[in-house]
Enzyme design. Sequence first.
Site, PDB file in Angstrom:
ATOM      1  N   ALA A  40      -1.109   3.540  -9.897  1.00  0.00           N
ATOM      2  CA  ALA A  40      -1.814   3.114  -8.654  1.00  0.00           C
ATOM      3  C   ALA A  40      -2.560   4.310  -8.182  1.00  0.00           C
ATOM      4  CB  ALA A  40      -0.914   2.612  -7.535  1.00  0.00           C
ATOM      5  N   TYR A  89     -11.129  13.820  -7.897  1.00  0.00           N
ATOM      6  CA  TYR A  89     -10.480  13.143  -8.579  1.00  0.00           C
ATOM      7  C   TYR A  89      -9.611  13.855  -9.919  1.00  0.00           C
ATOM      8  CZ  TYR A  89      -9.497  10.194 -12.826  1.00  0.00           C
ATOM      9  OH  TYR A  89      -8.776   9.771 -13.888  1.00  0.00           O
ATOM     10  N   SER A 146      -5.012  12.810 -17.199  1.00  0.00           N
ATOM     11  CA  SER A 146      -6.296  12.409 -17.806  1.00  0.00           C
ATOM     12  C   SER A 146      -6.809  13.895 -18.321  1.00  0.00           C
ATOM     13  CB  SER A 146      -7.505  12.240 -16.588  1.00  0.00           C
ATOM     14  OG  SER A 146      -8.663  12.298 -17.323  1.00  0.00           O
ATOM     15  N   ASP A 193       0.741  -1.141   0.068  1.00  0.00           N
ATOM     16  CA  ASP A 193       0.117   0.079   0.044  1.00  0.00           C
ATOM     17  C   ASP A 193       0.731   1.276  -0.179  1.00  0.00           C
ATOM     18  OD1 ASP A 193      -1.803   2.102   0.666  1.00  0.00           O
ATOM     19  OD2 ASP A 193      -2.767   0.942   2.272  1.00  0.00           O
ATOM     20  N   LYS A 232      -5.276  14.883 -10.360  1.00  0.00           N
ATOM     21  CA  LYS A 232      -4.449  14.764 -11.587  1.00  0.00           C
ATOM     22  C   LYS A 232      -3.985  16.038 -12.006  1.00  0.00           C
ATOM     23  CE  LYS A 232      -5.586  10.349 -12.229  1.00  0.00           C
ATOM     24  NZ  LYS A 232      -4.213   9.403 -11.950  1.00  0.00           N
ATOM     25  N   VAL A 264     -28.844   6.259 -21.839  1.00  0.00           N
ATOM     26  CA  VAL A 264     -28.056   7.382 -22.485  1.00  0.00           C
ATOM     27  C   VAL A 264     -28.243   8.807 -21.851  1.00  0.00           C
ATOM     28  CG1 VAL A 264     -27.747   8.468 -24.678  1.00  0.00           C
ATOM     29  CG2 VAL A 264     -27.990   6.089 -24.619  1.00  0.00           C
ATOM     30  N   PHE A 265     -27.257   9.292 -21.353  1.00  0.00           N
ATOM     31  CA  PHE A 265     -27.252  10.479 -20.595  1.00  0.00           C
ATOM     32  C   PHE A 265     -27.213  11.695 -21.353  1.00  0.00           C
ATOM     33  CE2 PHE A 265     -24.839   7.586 -17.124  1.00  0.00           C
ATOM     34  CZ  PHE A 265     -26.222   7.612 -16.479  1.00  0.00           C
ATOM     35  N   ASP A 308     -21.026  16.029 -16.859  1.00  0.00           N
ATOM     36  CA  ASP A 308     -20.536  15.661 -17.766  1.00  0.00           C
ATOM     37  C   ASP A 308     -20.390  16.819 -18.919  1.00  0.00           C
ATOM     38  OD1 ASP A 308     -20.313  12.950 -17.875  1.00  0.00           O
ATOM     39  OD2 ASP A 308     -22.454  12.542 -18.858  1.00  0.00           O
TER      40      ASP A 308
HETATM   41  C1  UD1 Z   1     -15.203   9.604 -16.882  1.00  0.00           C
HETATM   42  C2  UD1 Z   1     -14.947  10.836 -15.860  1.00  0.00           C
HETATM   43  C3  UD1 Z   1     -13.469  11.195 -16.270  1.00  0.00           C
HETATM   44  C4  UD1 Z   1     -12.383   9.791 -16.196  1.00  0.00           C
HETATM   45  C5  UD1 Z   1     -13.001   8.788 -17.138  1.00  0.00           C
HETATM   46  C6  UD1 Z   1     -12.318   7.278 -16.854  1.00  0.00           C
HETATM   47  C7  UD1 Z   1     -16.659  11.862 -15.173  1.00  0.00           C
HETATM   48  C8  UD1 Z   1     -17.710  13.230 -15.402  1.00  0.00           C
HETATM   49  N1  UD1 Z   1     -15.769  11.639 -16.049  1.00  0.00           N
HETATM   50  O1  UD1 Z   1     -15.184   9.941 -18.193  1.00  0.00           O
HETATM   51  O2  UD1 Z   1     -12.930  12.070 -15.456  1.00  0.00           O
HETATM   52  O3  UD1 Z   1     -11.365  10.322 -16.490  1.00  0.00           O
HETATM   53  O4  UD1 Z   1     -14.275   8.472 -16.688  1.00  0.00           O
HETATM   54  O5  UD1 Z   1     -12.738   6.440 -17.462  1.00  0.00           O
HETATM   55  O6  UD1 Z   1     -17.351  10.823 -14.677  1.00  0.00           O
HETATM   56  N2  UD1 Z   1     -22.808   7.385 -20.525  1.00  0.00           N
HETATM   57  C9  UD1 Z   1     -23.974   7.159 -20.867  1.00  0.00           C
HETATM   58  N3  UD1 Z   1     -24.537   6.140 -20.031  1.00  0.00           N
HETATM   59  C10 UD1 Z   1     -23.891   5.573 -19.100  1.00  0.00           C
HETATM   60  C11 UD1 Z   1     -22.547   5.802 -18.733  1.00  0.00           C
HETATM   61  C12 UD1 Z   1     -21.993   6.927 -19.844  1.00  0.00           C
HETATM   62  O7  UD1 Z   1     -24.792   7.854 -21.745  1.00  0.00           O
HETATM   63  O8  UD1 Z   1     -24.403   4.561 -18.408  1.00  0.00           O
HETATM   64  C13 UD1 Z   1     -22.026   8.629 -21.463  1.00  0.00           C
HETATM   65  C14 UD1 Z   1     -21.427   9.557 -20.592  1.00  0.00           C
HETATM   66  O9  UD1 Z   1     -22.546  10.665 -20.407  1.00  0.00           O
HETATM   67  C15 UD1 Z   1     -20.389  10.327 -21.497  1.00  0.00           C
HETATM   68  C16 UD1 Z   1     -20.081   9.040 -22.233  1.00  0.00           C
HETATM   69  O10 UD1 Z   1     -21.209   8.086 -22.050  1.00  0.00           O
HETATM   70  O11 UD1 Z   1     -20.915  11.009 -22.499  1.00  0.00           O
HETATM   71  C17 UD1 Z   1     -18.687   8.420 -21.551  1.00  0.00           C
HETATM   72  O12 UD1 Z   1     -18.795   8.176 -20.211  1.00  0.00           O
HETATM   73  P1  UD1 Z   1     -17.797   7.531 -19.193  1.00  0.00           P
HETATM   74  O13 UD1 Z   1     -17.356   6.208 -19.830  1.00  0.00           O
HETATM   75  O14 UD1 Z   1     -18.275   7.695 -17.859  1.00  0.00           O
HETATM   76  O15 UD1 Z   1     -16.429   8.522 -19.201  1.00  0.00           O
HETATM   77  P2  UD1 Z   1     -16.263  10.187 -19.132  1.00  0.00           P
HETATM   78  O16 UD1 Z   1     -17.429  10.681 -18.559  1.00  0.00           O
HETATM   79  O17 UD1 Z   1     -15.851  10.681 -20.380  1.00  0.00           O
END
Ligand code: UD1
Length: 335
Positions: free
Chosen positions: A82, A150, A125, A59, A154, A217-218, A298
């Site tokens: 890590a 988070y 990132s 750790d 970074k 889909v967000f 987002d």
């Molecule tokens: C997220 C983190 C980012 C991190 C990265 C690591 C946030 C705001 N950002 O990025 O800091 O470095 O993960 O992997 O959490 N989406 C959907 N439905 C879902 C999941 C995601 O529509 O169930 C969409 C999200 O709104 C986004 C895209 O898919 O537009 C990618 O999402 P995600 O994989 O979580 O990555 P990030 O948000 O880009």
Amino acid sequence: MKKILVTGGLGFIGSHTVVELQNKGFEVVIIDDLSNSKIDVLENITEITGIKPLFHEIDLRVKADVTSFFDTNKVDGVIHFAAFKAVGESIQKPLAYYENNIGSLVYLLQEMKNRNIDHFIFCSSCTVYGQADALPINENAPVKKAESTYGNTKQIGEEIIAESCKAYNMNAIALRYFNPIGAHESIKIGELPLGVPQNLIPFITQTAAGLRKELSVFGADYDTSDGTAVRDYIHVVDLAKAHIAALERLINKKNKANFEFFNVGTGIGSSVLEVITAFEKATGKPLNYKIVGRREGDIVAAYADTTIANKELNWKTEKSLEAALAAAWKWQQQQ
Ligand code: UD1
């Protein structure tokens, strides 16, 4: 043969990087505390490469254990994966995130400085850019105020490294990842999300596998081609290879400053709906999904300008989005 310490070497990106390091002839020693990884990964790396990496369950928050590791292991460089990485959780538990992501970084750099270990690669990132003013995002885009603890770890991490490089004449490269996805072609290593996945691709593969009812889909009201948010999804094996390129740049003294940072992405932006379509095409699996509201925090769109990384690291991505999604699906199927 150079010996490289890989912290978090049993995690998603770490394990793929260990494979590529071994394929290139580096000797690898892994430190991992198994808090978000499984010890089986060590065996799976061994099966892929034919070489068992050295492994220490440590750790990195325990300074005495970090010192004792460096007392007994001579290494030529460090790739530091890590860290805690859940954005939402980081806002709930800021001190845990600062202790782990910053504390461990400081301890590692102190040991490296004390022993004149010169080569350090840091996993940063694209989150440091926030919603960039211009797309694609190049390295000159300003670092914006972090939206999460988070993200802040970074940003602060990069600052700590930059100042240390200047003060102690060390050399480091930060790689600013876009969205890593996929799995190794052997399907022996991949992403192991704990609980309900927050990231898009593991949620898609778990939905296709019947573990989740449907993908939400967000947001479909963004200012993008189809209204859904746009990201730059990079195959984890391409990403892993960027670490080797960065390490070799330092070893061969090709770096132009003590501290450098590069965007590691494909340069291609894909919307959530485009990812769904590509997944269905690559796998032949229809996906249940529905459009829901935006997810808090987002951004609209982020994809990399890879010009500088391609040139300076002499590296570029080779794998398509479809290949990455097919690999992620194969990985899911054998879980
Ligand atoms: C997220 C983190 C980012 C991190 C990265 C690591 C946030 C705001 N950002 O990025 O800091 O470095 O993960 O992997 O959490 N989406 C959907 N439905 C879902 C999941 C995601 O529509 O169930 C969409 C999200 O709104 C986004 C895209 O898919 O537009 C990618 O999402 P995600 O994989 O979580 O990555 P990030 O948000 O880009």
